[in-house]
Structure formats: structure tokens, C-alpha cells
Design a protein around this motif. Structure first.
Motif, PDB file in Angstrom:
ATOM      1  N   ILE A 287      16.042 -10.062 -37.902  1.00  0.00           N
ATOM      2  CA  ILE A 287      15.880  -8.623 -37.037  1.00  0.00           C
ATOM      3  C   ILE A 287      17.148  -8.541 -35.789  1.00  0.00           C
ATOM      4  O   ILE A 287      17.326  -7.137 -35.573  1.00  0.00           O
ATOM      5  CB  ILE A 287      14.897  -9.612 -36.211  1.00  0.00           C
TER       6      ILE A 287
ATOM      7  N   TYR B  46       6.911  -5.714 -41.548  1.00  0.00           N
ATOM      8  CA  TYR B  46       6.310  -7.132 -41.935  1.00  0.00           C
ATOM      9  C   TYR B  46       5.636  -6.916 -42.811  1.00  0.00           C
ATOM     10  O   TYR B  46       4.032  -6.660 -42.922  1.00  0.00           O
ATOM     11  CB  TYR B  46       6.205  -7.974 -41.016  1.00  0.00           C
TER      12      TYR B  46
ATOM     13  N   ILE C 136      10.341  -2.180 -36.917  1.00  0.00           N
ATOM     14  CA  ILE C 136      10.061  -3.634 -37.633  1.00  0.00           C
ATOM     15  C   ILE C 136       8.728  -3.461 -38.954  1.00  0.00           C
ATOM     16  O   ILE C 136       7.862  -3.243 -38.044  1.00  0.00           O
ATOM     17  CB  ILE C 136      10.253  -4.422 -37.281  1.00  0.00           C
TER      18      ILE C 136
ATOM     19  N   ARG D  80       9.451  -7.323 -32.339  1.00  0.00           N
ATOM     20  CA  ARG D  80       8.380  -5.858 -32.129  1.00  0.00           C
ATOM     21  C   ARG D  80       8.294  -5.337 -30.672  1.00  0.00           C
ATOM     22  O   ARG D  80       8.615  -4.483 -30.039  1.00  0.00           O
ATOM     23  CB  ARG D  80       7.595  -5.515 -32.378  1.00  0.00           C
TER      24      ARG D  80
ATOM     25  N   VAL E 267       8.314 -12.137 -35.069  1.00  0.00           N
ATOM     26  CA  VAL E 267       8.237 -10.849 -35.325  1.00  0.00           C
ATOM     27  C   VAL E 267       7.565 -10.055 -34.497  1.00  0.00           C
ATOM     28  O   VAL E 267       8.083  -8.579 -33.969  1.00  0.00           O
ATOM     29  CB  VAL E 267       7.244 -10.259 -36.667  1.00  0.00           C
TER      30      VAL E 267
END
Length: 383
Positions: A174, A232, A230, A221, A217
Motif C-alpha cells: 500500500i 481488498y 484501497i 484506510r 488494510v
């Protein structure tokens, strides 16, 4: 929401079409989504044929065209196809590994009117990334390609396919997307059918790795809100509810193979006994409305009673037909990713067993390289 109508005069047009211009690719990813039997160069649609497909797609009402492969940039006519797509009013997206095109070729695509680039990465760590793709020097080529995209002012999406070898670096991937000024990053766990199913034991992450990635994640975010989108995609083997594969079979999407077969999804050929029409033999609009392959699992009539009685039936549309085929032996079964499926516990057991075993070596795709003088990288041909 009502089930989609399936008569030719009432069926809404697809939103997008994915053109697999070729199955040739410099990378040999062990989760390759191309079919086990790949189309050879001699069977690929020619430039005029692809232009006809674009004309028909625009007339049908398609909004977006995704140029994919294999690796689409090994086609010397890619810029010409992008220009034609723009001329008929289609939004153009390039899905690429970023390792096969030189700067001059990329500039041709930009000049032709390319709208967006989706660039794949195998890891943030160069050594692991290049082991996964079995291509020395790939990481630097990808980073350079990403730089070209942003210098040209095009929006960039980074697509990272995660597995047991790289899932612990989701946060770093990321951050890499942020450093490359990507507008979006998609963290997508491997989907296990076709070639990826052959490598399940080498790729399946442990459940604790998956849980840690979820937390990573979520934190990213929050930290990067407003800076990058983002997405997933969880591994189906650890899921409790199935995904609406392709937003519903035959409802929003068409995939066209290098040889011109029209599929409801890129893995549909793993389902036996389906007959796929070709753009060489039948108009695209007719295939969309009347093809037996598209009608097979469109809507809800095909569903088993378990799915028909579910209040999610018009949300997940029964999940993935290819996964049901691969794991239950029937494409008409409920997706085993669903917690209500009688196969769900077996699916989770397969994941746990594979993830806790010692990872075997990757089974790479067999390819034979040749050199395209218009590219600065080898142009392999599927064997």
C-alpha cells in the motif's frame, strides 16, 4: 432488486468488455488466470477483427474496454486499437505487467488516447516479486512504467495479488502505491482455479496471516483516507459469504479471448459442456443476448434450492460458478465460499491443510521466448 431480464430485447447492455489480446506474457506467475490451454499467436484476432469487436461493443452500449492478456503490450497494434476505441466512444483501460513496453511504445498509447492504467505488482520486495513472476529485473521495469504513467497525467491503479509469500507485506505494498502516486490500490488474494489451483499448496496463506492483513488494510484506510482508495479482495477459502462474481454471470461483463471466444468471465472455460460463441461466427450483440453460455447461469432460475431461498441471491448471484465447478464438480452448486454450502467446511479444511504444510516450489507456466523488435523485453509465446 429484481433479477435481470434475459430476453434479447430487454436485457441491459454490458458495462464493460475485457479484450484478451494475447496469451503471450513475459511473466510466469504461478497463479496465472489464463486458461490451461492458451491460445497460440496464429489463432489471435487480427487488427481489423479487434476493431470490428470495438465497433460492435460501442453499438451494443458498452462503456468501458479493458485491454488485457497475457501481456497486451506485446501486440504491436495496441496503440491503434486504443485510438479506435476512443474514436467510437469507449473509455480505455490498460491492464499490464509493465515489463514489455519501452517508452516510445508507451508514448504511442498515450497519444492514442489511453484513459487509465492498471499495473500489476507481485510484491513490494523485489526479490520475492521476481521469484513469483519468474522474471529477473521485473520490479524496476514496473516502477519505471508507473513513473511514465503519472508523468503522462494518467490515473494509475496498482493491483497486488497476495499469497502466503507476500501477504505479510500488504502494508508495504500500500505504501508503495502511495509513493507511486496511484489513485487506487487493489489488494487481491489469489483466486484458486485453473493454474492457481495447481499451486494452491504453494500459495495459500495461513488464517492468521489473512486476519493480520485485514487489520493492516483497515489501519491503512484510516491513515490514508482521502489520499488513495484501497480495495481488498479476501481469499474465498477463508470467506463466509461469496462474492458476486463479475457482478453476476452474464449481467455486466464480457470477456473475449485472443481467438475471439466470448465468455461471461475469464475462467469460464474451466466449466465443461458450455459452448462459447466466437465473434468470428456471430455478432457480439447476439452472443450477449442469446448465447447458451451466457444464459446458463444468468439471473436466478438456474440456482439450487439453497440459493433460491436465500435473501442474498440477487446480491451475490450464487457466487463463483468456476469455483463451484473446481471444488464440487458441478457449476450449478452453491459456491463453497458460502457458509451455508455443504462444502464450506471442506473448503476451509483444504485451506488450513495447505497453509500449514511446507510450501512446495512453484509450478510455473511453460513458455518459449522470442524477441519482438518493437519491445525492449523478450516476448514469450505460450507453449
Amino acid at each position: 432488486m429484481n433479477a435481470p431480464r434475459t430476453t434479447g430485447s430487454q436485457l441491459p447492455p454490458p458495462m464493460a468488455v475485457l479484450l484478451e489480446l494475447t496469451h503471450r506474457c513475459p511473466l510466469q506467475c504461478p497463479y496465472c488466470s489464463n486458461p490451461l490451454q492458451m491460445d497460440q499467436v496464429k489463432s489471435e484476432l487480427g487488427t481489423a477483427e479487434w476493431k470490428s469487436v470495438l465497433d460492435q461493443a460501442a453499438k451494443l452500449g458498452v462503456l468501458q474496454v479493458h485491454f488485457s492478456g497475457g501481456e497486451p503490450t506485446v501486440r504491436p497494434d495496441l496503440a491503434e486499437l486504443i485510438r479506435h476505441a476512443r474514436a467510437v466512444g469507449l473509455y480505455t483501460n490498460l491492464i499490464t505487467s509493465g515489463v514489455a513496453a519501452n517508452k516510445a511504445r508507451f508514448d504511442e498509447m498515450v497519444a492514442a488516447g489511453l484513459d487509465h492504467v492498471q499495473l500489476s505488482i507481485q510484491d513490494s520486495d523485489a526479490a520475492t516479486a521476481e521469484k513469483i513472476g519468474n522474471y529477473a529485473g521485473a520490479q524496476q521495469k514496473k516502477l519505471t512504467f508507473a513513473k511514465w504513467v503519472r508523468e503522462a497525467g494518467l490515473p494509475l491503479t496498482l493491483n497486488a495479488v497476495v499469497n502466503r509469500h507476500n501477504i505479510d507485506r500488504v502494508g508495504e505494498m500500500i505504501d508503495l502505491a502511495v509513493s507511486l502516486d496511484a489513485a487506487r490500490v487493489e489488494i487481491a488474494n489469489v483466486q484458486y482455479y485453473g493454474w492457481a489451483l495447481k499451486n494452491l499448496a504453494a500459495l495459500m496463506p495461513r488464517f492468521d496471516q489473512f486476519e493480520a492483513s485485514i487489520a493492516t488494510v483497515a489501519a491503512a484506510r484510516e491513515r490514508l483516507k482521502g489520499k488513495i482508495v484501497i480495495d481488498y479482495v479476501v481469499p474465498d477459502y477463508y470467506a463466509k459469504v461469496p462474492k458476486a462474481c463479475m457482478n453476476g454471470w452474464g449481467q455486466r461483463f464480457m470477456n473475449i479471448t485472443p481467438a475471439g471466444k466470448v465468455l461471461p468471465c475469464h475462467a469460464a472455460e474451466t466449466i465443461p459442456n458450455l459452448q462459447f460463441d466466437s465473434v468470428r461466427d456471430r455478432p457480439l450483440a447476439e452472443i450477449w443476448a442469446k448465447s447458451s453460455a451466457f444464459e446458463a447461469f444468468r439471473g436466478t432460475d438456474w440456482m439450487p434450492e439453497l440459493c433460491k431461498g436465500c435473501d442474498q441471491r440477487e446480491i451475490d448471484w450464487g457466487g463463483c460458478r468456476c469455483q463451484a465447478m473446481a471444488l464440487t464438480g458441478s457449476a450449478s452448486e452453491a459456491d463453497p465460499a458460502c457458509g451455508k454450502s455443504p462444502f464450506h467446511a471442506q473448503l476451509r479444511g483444504m485451506a488450513e491443510a495447505a497453509s500449514h504444510a511446507a510450501a512446495p516450489e512453484f509450478q510455473y507456466r511453460r513458455i518459449t521466448p522470442r524477441v519482438d523488435q518493437k519491445s525492449d523485453a523478450p516476448e514469450p509465446v505460450a507453449g
